[in-house]
Design a protein around this motif. Structure first.
Motif, PDB file in Angstrom:
ATOM      1  N   ALA A 321      -1.914  18.547   3.121  1.00  0.00           N
ATOM      2  CA  ALA A 321      -0.643  19.000   3.699  1.00  0.00           C
ATOM      3  C   ALA A 321       0.257  19.604   2.625  1.00  0.00           C
ATOM      4  CB  ALA A 321       0.067  17.835   4.390  1.00  0.00           C
ATOM      5  N   GLN A 322       0.318  18.954   1.465  1.00  0.00           N
ATOM      6  CA  GLN A 322       1.142  19.487   0.373  1.00  0.00           C
ATOM      7  C   GLN A 322       0.622  20.842  -0.091  1.00  0.00           C
ATOM      8  OE1 GLN A 322       4.137  18.122  -0.961  1.00  0.00           O
ATOM      9  NE2 GLN A 322       3.848  17.077   0.999  1.00  0.00           N
ATOM     10  N   ALA A 323      -0.691  20.999  -0.137  1.00  0.00           N
ATOM     11  CA  ALA A 323      -1.259  22.292  -0.517  1.00  0.00           C
ATOM     12  C   ALA A 323      -0.916  23.360   0.520  1.00  0.00           C
ATOM     13  CB  ALA A 323      -2.775  22.160  -0.676  1.00  0.00           C
ATOM     14  N   SER A 324      -1.033  23.010   1.800  1.00  0.00           N
ATOM     15  CA  SER A 324      -0.711  23.964   2.861  1.00  0.00           C
ATOM     16  C   SER A 324       0.739  24.405   2.789  1.00  0.00           C
ATOM     17  CB  SER A 324      -1.006  23.346   4.229  1.00  0.00           C
ATOM     18  OG  SER A 324      -2.388  23.121   4.399  1.00  0.00           O
ATOM     19  N   LEU A 325       1.635  23.465   2.537  1.00  0.00           N
ATOM     20  CA  LEU A 325       3.060  23.793   2.446  1.00  0.00           C
ATOM     21  C   LEU A 325       3.348  24.663   1.234  1.00  0.00           C
ATOM     22  CD1 LEU A 325       4.431  20.281   3.411  1.00  0.00           C
ATOM     23  CD2 LEU A 325       4.733  22.376   4.753  1.00  0.00           C
ATOM     24  N   ALA A 326       2.729  24.344   0.100  1.00  0.00           N
ATOM     25  CA  ALA A 326       2.952  25.131  -1.110  1.00  0.00           C
ATOM     26  C   ALA A 326       2.417  26.548  -0.942  1.00  0.00           C
ATOM     27  CB  ALA A 326       2.283  24.451  -2.300  1.00  0.00           C
ATOM     28  N   VAL A 327       1.273  26.675  -0.287  1.00  0.00           N
ATOM     29  CA  VAL A 327       0.703  28.001  -0.064  1.00  0.00           C
ATOM     30  C   VAL A 327       1.520  28.778   0.961  1.00  0.00           C
ATOM     31  CG1 VAL A 327      -1.307  29.241   0.780  1.00  0.00           C
ATOM     32  CG2 VAL A 327      -1.611  27.299  -0.751  1.00  0.00           C
ATOM     33  N   ALA A 328       2.044  28.091   1.984  1.00  0.00           N
ATOM     34  CA  ALA A 328       2.897  28.762   2.962  1.00  0.00           C
ATOM     35  C   ALA A 328       4.129  29.362   2.284  1.00  0.00           C
ATOM     36  CB  ALA A 328       3.312  27.781   4.057  1.00  0.00           C
ATOM     37  N   ALA A 329       4.721  28.610   1.364  1.00  0.00           N
ATOM     38  CA  ALA A 329       5.882  29.122   0.626  1.00  0.00           C
ATOM     39  C   ALA A 329       5.495  30.334  -0.217  1.00  0.00           C
ATOM     40  CB  ALA A 329       6.463  28.022  -0.256  1.00  0.00           C
TER      41      ALA A 329
END
Length: 399
Positions: A321-329
């Motif tokens: 989830a943290q990776a997905s959020l960082a990549v979304a940003a």
């Protein structure tokens, strides 16, 4: 249509540093012809063979199979470096690395060893994932069983890299209505690849159509796909960081094209009271804005890469989830920064930058086309929903 055969003497890259150096060397060779290839829609067979022979298409192969297992940070940097030289060339291997990650996350040890070995030896994997208007599973490309035979039947579009591929990883629905990824040889009987991509940007990516007519496949070519998203895996974040890197690189290429044009050809606005465009204070300020946005986007891509690396090392609900959020940003900002750089190229240089012989509009066409791959508004939604409601992003290839 030309068919692909693996290049001879493929180098095996051994480290992250070597991968970066190889990307820089290739980018310098790719850049001079990028405008002509785009203008004439000349498919880059020679450049792709050099790209493959360099070993860069094998850099994510794990060490136990002979690869460098480079970090996601390095992979994104390699793609951005190539994209700054030629945005289309940088997009072609995206699905190749995606397929390797699907294998790493869900393939059997035998499948991983086999296809990793092919990647190291210069085999290119394309893709046949998307279907126009086929949200109904019954209309999607199917994996059918006829006695002891497995057959693939269906049609795909937006198949980036399929024209150049040796294998085409294809998303299918099996008899249980579960999605699987089937690696299909490009030259298998019943496979037809059509070069019908006519988008105004990313013209040489080979993003055309693929038809499968009773294509026989082997069970060992079928890799679990749907199950890889029913548990935390880094497949989605890794796919998306590569898209962010493409947009970043195209923006950096546009910025690099802006600087010499201002120094050598642009004229200052009359009210600036200066002799050179490079001394026009409002122009310089606008250039500074682009530089800041690109640097911020680059920093977010690096940050996202580190988060993806953590998810690869330990794929949990939290790390993915943290990776997905960082990549979304990162994708949100690379979209903004890439489009800004390509648009400001013209705003800051003036009418002469629109001359057809310079083909500078390719930067805007390329970044505008590629940023439409997934709607960036949903990146903001994923970040906002997590911030406000504590909801993790969905697990699929577009987040």
């Amino acid at each position: 249509m030309k068919t692909a055969s693996p290049p001879q003497g493929v180098h095996v890259i051994a480290s992250d540093a070597e991968a970066i150096e190889a990307a820089r060397r290739l980018a310098a060779a790719f850049a001079p012809g990028a405008s002509d290839r785009d203008r004439d829609r000349r498919l880059p067979w020679q450049q792709l063979d050099a790209f493959t022979a360099s070993g860069l298409w094998g850099i994510t192969v794990p060490r136990e199979h002979g690869g460098a297992a480079v970090s996601a940070v390095t992979l994104a940097r390699v793609i951005a470096i190539v994209a700054a030289a030629d945005g289309s060339l940088a997009q072609i291997p995206q699905n190749h690395f995606y397929a390797l990650e699907v294998l790493r996350s869900g393939g059997s040890p035998e499948q991983r060893a086999f296809f990793d070995g092919l990647a190291l030896s210069g085999h290119r994997f394309g893709n046949a994932l998307a279907e126009i208007g086929a949200r109904d599973f019954q209309r999607r490309t199917r994996l059918l069983r006829q006695g002891d035979r497995l057959l693939v039947q269906g049609d795909k579009f937006y198949c980036t890299g399929a024209i150049y591929a040796h294998w085409i990883p294809t998303l299918v629905v099996d008899e249980d209505d579960r999605q699987q990824l089937v690696f299909i040889p490009r030259e298998a009987p019943g496979v037809t690849v059509t070069d019908d991509w006519d988008g105004f940007g990313q013209r040489t990516t080979g993003s055309g159509s693929v038809a499968f007519r009773q294509v026989e496949v082997r069970p060992e070519w079928v890799v679990p796909f749907q199950s890889s998203f029913e548990r935390p895996t880094p497949i989605g974040p890794l796919a998306q960081i590569m898209h962010a890197a493409i947009d970043l690189g195209i923006g950096q290429g546009a910025f690099a094209a802006t600087l010499p044009f201002i120094r050598d050809r642009a004229r200052p606005w009359i009210d600036a009271g200066v002799e050179r465009a490079a001394d026009d204070p409002l122009l310089v300020a606008g250039l500074g804005e682009v530089s800041v946005r690109l640097r911020a986007a680059e920093a977010l891509v690096d940050r996202a890469g580190r988060a993806v690396d953590e998810a690869i090392a330990d794929p949990t609900e939290f790390t993915v989830a943290q990776a997905s959020l960082a990549v979304a940003a990162a994708r949100a900002l690379t979209t903004t920064a890439g489009l800004l750089a390509a648009s400001k190229l013209f705003e800051l240089t003036g009418t002469s930058a629109t001359f057809a012989e310079d083909n500078l509009d390719r930067h805007w066409r390329n970044v505008r086309t590629h940023t439409l791959h997934d709607p960036v508004r949903w990146k903001y939604h994923a970040i906002g929903n997590h911030s406000l409601n504590g909801v993790n992003p969905p697990r699929h290839g577009a987040i």
